[in-house]
Each structure stands twice: as structure tokens, then as C-alpha cells.
Design a protein around this motif. Structure first.
Motif, PDB file in Angstrom:
ATOM      1  N   GLN A   1       0.820  -1.203   0.000  1.00 21.19           N
ATOM      2  CA  GLN A   1       0.000   0.000   0.000  1.00 21.19           C
ATOM      3  C   GLN A   1       0.858   1.259   0.000  1.00 21.19           C
ATOM      4  OE1 GLN A   1      -3.589  -0.402  -0.109  1.00 21.19           O
ATOM      5  NE2 GLN A   1      -2.695  -2.371  -0.671  1.00 21.19           N
ATOM      6  N   ALA A   2       2.015   1.183  -0.604  1.00 20.97           N
ATOM      7  CA  ALA A   2       2.910   2.337  -0.714  1.00 20.97           C
ATOM      8  C   ALA A   2       3.222   2.596  -2.186  1.00 20.97           C
ATOM      9  CB  ALA A   2       4.202   2.084   0.056  1.00 20.97           C
ATOM     10  N   PRO A   3       3.035   3.822  -2.665  1.00 20.27           N
ATOM     11  CA  PRO A   3       3.334   4.119  -4.074  1.00 20.27           C
ATOM     12  C   PRO A   3       4.826   4.056  -4.359  1.00 20.27           C
ATOM     13  CG  PRO A   3       2.771   6.130  -2.887  1.00 20.27           C
ATOM     14  CD  PRO A   3       2.499   4.994  -1.955  1.00 20.27           C
TER      15      PRO A   3
ATOM     16  N   GLN B   1       1.053  11.623  -5.453  1.00 23.00           N
ATOM     17  CA  GLN B   1      -0.239  11.441  -4.798  1.00 23.00           C
ATOM     18  C   GLN B   1      -1.414  11.810  -5.706  1.00 23.00           C
ATOM     19  OE1 GLN B   1      -1.256  10.090  -1.807  1.00 23.00           O
ATOM     20  NE2 GLN B   1       0.857   9.334  -1.823  1.00 23.00           N
ATOM     21  N   SER B   2      -1.260  12.846  -6.513  1.00 23.81           N
ATOM     22  CA  SER B   2      -2.334  13.247  -7.423  1.00 23.81           C
ATOM     23  C   SER B   2      -2.606  12.155  -8.451  1.00 23.81           C
ATOM     24  CB  SER B   2      -1.960  14.553  -8.126  1.00 23.81           C
ATOM     25  OG  SER B   2      -2.951  14.913  -9.072  1.00 23.81           O
TER      26      SER B   2
ATOM     27  N   ILE C   1      -1.276  -1.010 -10.223  1.00 16.65           N
ATOM     28  CA  ILE C   1      -0.886  -0.283 -11.432  1.00 16.65           C
ATOM     29  C   ILE C   1       0.399   0.498 -11.181  1.00 16.65           C
ATOM     30  CG2 ILE C   1      -1.571   1.537 -13.051  1.00 16.65           C
ATOM     31  CD1 ILE C   1      -4.479   0.657 -12.622  1.00 16.65           C
ATOM     32  N   ASP C   2       0.464   1.137 -10.029  1.00 19.49           N
ATOM     33  CA  ASP C   2       1.666   1.884  -9.659  1.00 19.49           C
ATOM     34  C   ASP C   2       2.905   0.991  -9.668  1.00 19.49           C
ATOM     35  OD1 ASP C   2       3.006   4.257  -7.941  1.00 19.49           O
ATOM     36  OD2 ASP C   2       3.468   2.346  -6.985  1.00 19.49           O
ATOM     37  N   HIS C   3       2.796  -0.194  -9.077  1.00 20.14           N
ATOM     38  CA  HIS C   3       3.937  -1.100  -8.992  1.00 20.14           C
ATOM     39  C   HIS C   3       4.325  -1.647 -10.363  1.00 20.14           C
ATOM     40  CE1 HIS C   3       2.990  -1.985  -4.471  1.00 20.14           C
ATOM     41  NE2 HIS C   3       3.252  -0.711  -4.726  1.00 20.14           N
ATOM     42  N   GLN C   4       3.345  -1.854 -11.230  1.00 15.45           N
ATOM     43  CA  GLN C   4       3.655  -2.319 -12.577  1.00 15.45           C
ATOM     44  C   GLN C   4       4.436  -1.258 -13.357  1.00 15.45           C
ATOM     45  OE1 GLN C   4       2.842  -5.588 -14.004  1.00 15.45           O
ATOM     46  NE2 GLN C   4       2.863  -5.720 -11.781  1.00 15.45           N
TER      47      GLN C   4
ATOM     48  N   TYR D   1       1.503  -8.831  -5.920  1.00  7.78           N
ATOM     49  CA  TYR D   1       1.843  -7.737  -6.817  1.00  7.78           C
ATOM     50  C   TYR D   1       1.149  -6.424  -6.478  1.00  7.78           C
ATOM     51  CZ  TYR D   1       3.816 -11.595  -9.402  1.00  7.78           C
ATOM     52  OH  TYR D   1       4.539 -12.698  -9.748  1.00  7.78           O
ATOM     53  N   GLY D   2       0.420  -6.366  -5.372  1.00  6.92           N
ATOM     54  CA  GLY D   2      -0.126  -5.098  -4.929  1.00  6.92           C
ATOM     55  C   GLY D   2      -1.628  -4.967  -4.996  1.00  6.92           C
ATOM     56  N   GLY D   3      -2.299  -5.694  -5.877  1.00  7.67           N
ATOM     57  CA  GLY D   3      -3.754  -5.614  -5.980  1.00  7.67           C
ATOM     58  C   GLY D   3      -4.434  -6.800  -5.309  1.00  7.67           C
ATOM     59  N   ASN D   4      -5.713  -7.008  -5.656  1.00  4.98           N
ATOM     60  CA  ASN D   4      -6.480  -8.142  -5.127  1.00  4.98           C
ATOM     61  C   ASN D   4      -6.294  -8.249  -3.610  1.00  4.98           C
ATOM     62  OD1 ASN D   4      -8.067 -10.453  -5.046  1.00  4.98           O
ATOM     63  ND2 ASN D   4      -6.490 -11.800  -5.870  1.00  4.98           N
ATOM     64  N   LYS D   5      -6.439  -7.118  -2.939  1.00  6.77           N
ATOM     65  CA  LYS D   5      -6.193  -7.049  -1.496  1.00  6.77           C
ATOM     66  C   LYS D   5      -7.064  -8.058  -0.746  1.00  6.77           C
ATOM     67  CE  LYS D   5      -5.905  -3.746   2.311  1.00  6.77           C
ATOM     68  NZ  LYS D   5      -6.108  -2.319   2.710  1.00  6.77           N
ATOM     69  N   ASN D   6      -6.438  -8.768   0.161  1.00  6.50           N
ATOM     70  CA  ASN D   6      -7.105  -9.813   0.952  1.00  6.50           C
ATOM     71  C   ASN D   6      -7.748 -10.878   0.063  1.00  6.50           C
ATOM     72  OD1 ASN D   6      -6.477  -8.496   3.422  1.00  6.50           O
ATOM     73  ND2 ASN D   6      -8.246  -7.155   3.164  1.00  6.50           N
TER      74      ASN D   6
END
Length: 258
Positions: free
Chosen positions: A68-70, A75-76, A107-110, A214-219
């Protein structure tokens, strides 16, 4: 990471050496850096605090969720991504939407990965418009396409509604995204919003259903909506059952944290 001169054969050090030296790729993202540390120790790590003495009062354990960190967006951009992704995959009675599933962070991590700079992609010109069955061959990199597309969303919102995209009503956001999808909005140098929208929508769906590593699909909320089991170690005890078996999904992360 274990020191390269360490020769212990414990599973943990053996795995770390494997990840460090092979450059193994999983799901298009090269293992190493953040992904490598996730698989060898997990994205969630306790803060390094000394053990309290018997007389000291217990200290609360602080857990940091690095998913959960960009890593790429400011931020915008992250907020615009989150708002647009939620309109493509909104929360409803079936389950969580893109926001709750952390799709913006996926998306950010990709974009922060080699994929974002078109690594391993043929990049020599000429860059010409292909046939409908061929798709686009762009002169700009993927991270440029997405960030320019997000900028176009923001500029269009301010020009049409005098507000930023994240401050618009859902129906107003939908109207801009629809114009993007139809190619009515230009991104840059003749690249239309349709190209951006198609790539963005793919990223949103990947963020909903990819492994949480990979950052998505939380939980694993995306998987739970589909009753998808994720990455199970084995199906041997149920492969011959006639009825549908609902299983608690497992992430790749679950196989490396113990």
C-alpha cells in the motif's frame, strides 16, 4: 538478502540465493527488489525493535504493508488512478471495487517495474499505425502512456466541469472515460484516449485478479468473488470429487512466509 559468500543450506538462505542470482520472472515482473523481498520475507514485516526486558511493559507490534505504498505515482496521479479504476470496476453487492482491492497500487507497482519501461519489448521504429487486428505499436513507453492519459483525464475534467477528476460525480467521471474509450480525447502526438483506456482497463482487471503479491487483489477479495482457489499446493484430495469444492484462496506470498 543473504550474503553471497554464505554457504548455509537452510531453506531460507537457499531460496534467497536462488531469487538473487537467477532473475526469475513471475507474472511478467522480475523477481528482485520489492518482489524478491516479498517472496523471501513478505511485504508485511514487523518493525525491528528490541525485545522488552521482563520488567518493561509490552510494546505494540507495528506492521508496515508495503503493498500500500506508491513506488511510481505522485499522490495526485495515484488518486486519479484510484478514482478511474473504481468507475471501471465499482463496488457493488457482489463484492469490493477497485479501490478496496488496492488496484491503484497494483498499477503503480507495474509502472515502476521493467514492464513500465517496455523492457524486453522490441523498440525500433518505424512506429506506424497497425491494422485493427494488430493493435498499437507506440513510440512512447507504457508508463508515459498511463501518466499522459491520467493527465488528459484531469485536463478534460477541469475544462468541462471546472473540477479535478477525483472531485467529479460518478456520472461525470463515466462521461469522460467514455469519451476516452471512443478515442474522442487525444493523449499525445496522435495517440488517442482509446489506446490509453484499453491499456488502463487491462491493468485494472489484472489488479483485481492478480496474486496479491503484486499489490492488488487485497485480501484476495477478487478471487473470493469468483470462488477462485488461488495458488494451492495440491488438489490431490479433491480432484476426483463431482461437486464444486469451495476453498479458502492462497497467495504465492503464503508459501514463502513460513
Amino acid at each position: 538478502m543473504a550474503d553471497k559468500n554464505t554457504h548455509t543450506d537452510t531453506p531460507d538462505h537457499s531460496r534467497r540465493r536462488f531469487l538473487k542470482y537467477t532473475g526469475t520472472a513471475i507474472g511478467g515482473v522480475v523477481v528482485g527488489g520489492v518482489i524478491g523481498s516479498a517472496m523471501s520475507g513478505g511485504f508485511k514485516k514487523n518493525s525491528s525493535t528490541s525485545s522488552p526486558s521482563p520488567s518493561a511493559s509490552p510494546q505494540a507490534t507495528v506492521t508496515a504493508d508495503y503493498n500500500q505504498a506508491p513506488m511510481f505515482f505522485n499522490q495526485s496521479q495515484l488518486q486519479i488512478t484510484e478514482a478511474a479504476a473504481e468507475r471501471i470496476f465499482p463496488k457493488d453487492d457482489s463484492g469490493p471495487g477497485a479501490t478496496d482491492l488496492g488496484v491503484a497500487f497494483f498499477i503503480d507497482h507495474q509502472l515502476a517495474s521493467p514492464w513500465g519501461v517496455n523492457a524486453r519489448t522490441y523498440r525500433m521504429g518505424p512506429f506506424v499505425k497497425g491494422e485493427a487486428t494488430q493493435g498499437d505499436y507506440l513510440s512512447i513507453e507504457r508508463h508515459e502512456l498511463i501518466t499522459m492519459g491520467l493527465n488528459s483525464l484531469e485536463e478534460t475534467a477541469k475544462a468541462k466541469y471546472t473540477k479535478g477528476f477525483v472531485d467529479l460525480k460518478p456520472e461525470e467521471q463515466d462521461a469522460i472515460l467514455t469519451s476516452m474509450e471512443k478515442g474522442e480525447i487525444s493523449v499525445v502526438n496522435g495517440i488517442t484516449g482509446k489506446t490509453f483506456f484499453n491499456q488502463f482497463r487491462v491493468l485494472v482487471m489484472e489488479g483485481v485478479y492478480s496474486d496479491p503479491l503484486y499489490g492488488g487483489n487485497k485480501n484476495m477479495g477478487g478471487w473470493k468473488m469468483r470462488k477462485y482457489p488461488g495458488n494451492q499446493m495440491s488438489y490431490a484430495n479433491m480432484i476426483d470429487k463431482d461437486e464444486f469444492v469451495t476453498m479458502e484462496p492462497r497467495s504465492l506470498h503464503d508459501h514463502f512466509v513460513h
